[in-house]
Design a protein around this motif. Sequence first.
Motif: not given
Lengths: 157, 750, 81
Positions: C11-16, C30-50
């Motif tokens: 939540r802290a990286f996606a405007d709550g 989905v993943l690239s759109a998330l990074v585009e809309q919420y750049p704060g999520l980039e480190h999480v998605i880069e680190a790897g998610v399922s």
Amino acid sequence: MIHVNTKINGDDVEFLCDPRETLLDALRDKLGLTGSKEGCGTGDCGACSVTMDGRLVCSCLVLGAEADGKEIGTVEGMAEGENLHILQEKFIEHAALQCGICTPGILVATKSLLEKHPEPTETQVRYWLAGNLCRCTGYDKIIRAVMETAADLRKAS
Amino acid sequence: MAFDDTKTEDFKVVGQRVKRPDGVDKVTGKAKFGADAVAPGMLFAAIVRSPHAHARIVKIDTSKAEALSGVKGIVTRADFATGLTGGDLDVLENVMAGEKALYDGHAVAAVAATSQLIARDAAKLVEVEYEVLPHVTDVDKAMAADAPVIREGAADQSVPEGMHANVVRYHESGHGDIEAGFAEADLVVEDSFKTEATHQGYIEPHACLAQLGGDNKGELWCCTQGHWNVQKLCAAMLGLETSQLRVTASEIGGGFGGKTAVFIEPVALALSRKTSRPVKLVMSRSEVFRATGPTASTSMDIKIGMKKDGTITAGQGTFRLQGGAFPGAPMEFTAMCAFAPYNLQNVKQVGYDVMANRPKQAAYRAPGSPMAAFAVESVIDELCKKLGLDPIEVRLKNASKQGTKASFGPTWDRIGLVETLEAAQSHPHYSAPLKEGQGRGISCGFWFNHGGETSVTLALSEDGTAQLSVGTPDIGGSRASMAQMAAEELGIPYENIRTTIADTATLGYNEVSHGSRVTYASGLATIKAARAAVKILCARAAAKWGIDEDAVVWENGCAKPSGPNAGEFDPLPIDKLTRSMGRTGGPIVGHFEATPEGAGVSFATHIVDAEVDKETGQTKVVRYTVVQDAGKAINPAYVEGQFQGGAAQGIGWALNEEYIYGEDGRLQNSVFLDYRIPVASDLPMIDTVIVEVPNPGHPYGVRGVGETSICPPLAAIANAVSNAAGVRLKELPMSPPRILAALEDQANNG
Amino acid sequence: MVEVNLWSGLRAFADGKDCVEVDAKNVGEVLSALVEQYPGLEHVIEAGVSVAVDGKVIASGLTEPVKPDSEVYLMQQLKGG
Ligand code: FES
Ligand code: FES
């Protein structure tokens, strides 16, 4: 270097070893008999089990030099040519091995058990094998394989 | 069978207890494990290790060691690649210390010599000057304000502000309103739990034989759960091109997750490059304990609310995992697995990844999950007891099933928890009378399972037999299950398939044998590779008959016309087709490469009876039953073996096994005599029930089974001890001193 | 648009928010759109998610299709022992 004359699985063998070298290392590194395994080097796992003049020992706790004039039996000597020892057959049949690293030691140890106690109880087998660690199987299938071998051997005799 | 068809019945080979193809090699001592390889001119190596839990390395003087006759080369961190970042840098730091030694046993240098004895002598002559730093090994202490910092700046952005620098990752998940949930409950139980680190305890120490020339082309033989991963990591550590290093996996003497990382392999390669000779490096048992990857240790707080009828109204868990001197403790799995068996409207789980001066944790069967089950299932048991409810009834009432929402979010697909609970409930064990001094405990457990990158090739020989090459090391009989699946598809005898574990040069990438993925993913790939070969066989028959390919079917190892309209032809057996394959289009090979994503999760329910000796504090497990969903058991004997092995390891974790660190930060029990794993006389027979709720993501319904079996035992035994001795143990292991202390505590405080 | 559920720690990286909408036809989008809309999520998605799509956990694949009515959950990356 010490000159050692010994008999291994019935064959006359000689080798040179450092006075600090264990029988296990001599078997594996000098003689290419890598069937005996080192799981601990401190006498706690039994993966290195061999017989010396018929007695079950941890070869990691015996010096290579001590083999001089003795008869050593290893897992490599259990099968006769193509014919597996009945314990070996039963271990395969009962899936009594998973990774198989403990198997040589356990086979040598159980063979020596059945020679001394042809009619062991489950408890006897469990205590006899208490010095042979197996991390994969939980021992269940090993104990069953040994008990069934003992029963079959009794029937056969 | 069309390429993507699912087969659920009429199996001929699958489901049989066939003998494993590598059985003879393994009972005669012929099988070559990690330490069994030799090469002409080979040197032996030994590693110099830090005796300090935390120390700056001021100076390493190798001159005395080098002067010893027979010493051929010494390496330190300076002999490895520079400029690594992120995870690769962590791996290298762990393989060979840089500026600081971060735990007792951390490698600081390595020697190669003409014999093992000389190498060990020389290692003792390497003089390392240390500036000893304050250390911390306990998870709670490592989070306290005054704890020494292991590494500044290791935390990622997930960590909330104000935490100690040793807290490096944070997880929070859940749904609903837990406060409202607790308010609805008739009873809320809240408690704290701790578990010590344990080791996988594989009997084969890590071992390898490395050859690397000045041309940076190399060969590596090692015992590993995944040789492509070793190839990738070693290439990075040594600055090689990945493809120039060929890695062959030896037979592997157990792994359980602990052989998914590299420890000695890059060191042996560096020594080989330095000496221009093959180098063999084998760990001692004490090195295995001190410097490979045990589990995380944990500190956990659990709060659960329940109604009088057994409905769980809310669950909350906080999980602090110490994972050694590097980030990576699997706290997110602990958190996600904790409440996975239950359908909760209100649930919240929080995890902390905490660094301390211990070796970097590695995976161990369902990493992170057993600890969570210990804490959560203990609290559920307390609630059942206080509300007078049957523990299986309560679990059935709350069980996750298809369509309910998982504690970590998604809606469950077809899962088999209810089936395991029902099978446990109707098992004679559950209703058998107990003797005086005995108690019965049950617990559920859960693991996700995994698919992963997989490549398989199946080549037909001219006589109609088949060579199957897979890339996942055979840890517990997987050659047999692979051959069974191939035989099933090809319609030929099981014995006609030879399964080989291929090296990195002969197949595409294969992910590590982990995540219980082998029978699932390599199995799926084997089935599809066989179907690809069958398609070619059918095409060859069609060409011969001059009919359409689609008009040919494959049955019992023969091509046949699909029906009367296809034409009247005698069936063509496989060997007829393969004998002429060179002249009918060339060799026939089926292959399959993919990252299958349909690994089905696996649930289990365990029942255990334990007897506690109140005089000595000794606990004996007297009866044990494992019930687990396997989806479809390809070889039931080896499935049972996984169930039994996991249970036995869980029993050790529950009762004996622990890493004991002294005040000085040194590991005090680094031999099997002191780190006591269960021996044959400690255990009863372990009864098994294989439940089969097919996984929709596998052509035969297979679910991985290797990991879930270690999830329930910790809690099941704690619950049995609580029923036998009347005390609730909240710390593992439940060793005699801890049991005695708990009994005394109860006597004093009522 | 697809609804993507985040684990609450994000939540802290996606405007709550713990549920966001993105325009995507497969997991990779989905993943690239998330990074585009919420750049704060980039480190999480880069680190790897399922990503769990309709209850099926996609450990790492990017090509798995996602439909507008799919149930999509971001999860921490799965691996095993
Ligand atoms: S290696 Fe000899 S007992 Fe373990
Ligand atoms: S089968 Fe692996 S240790 Fe016994």
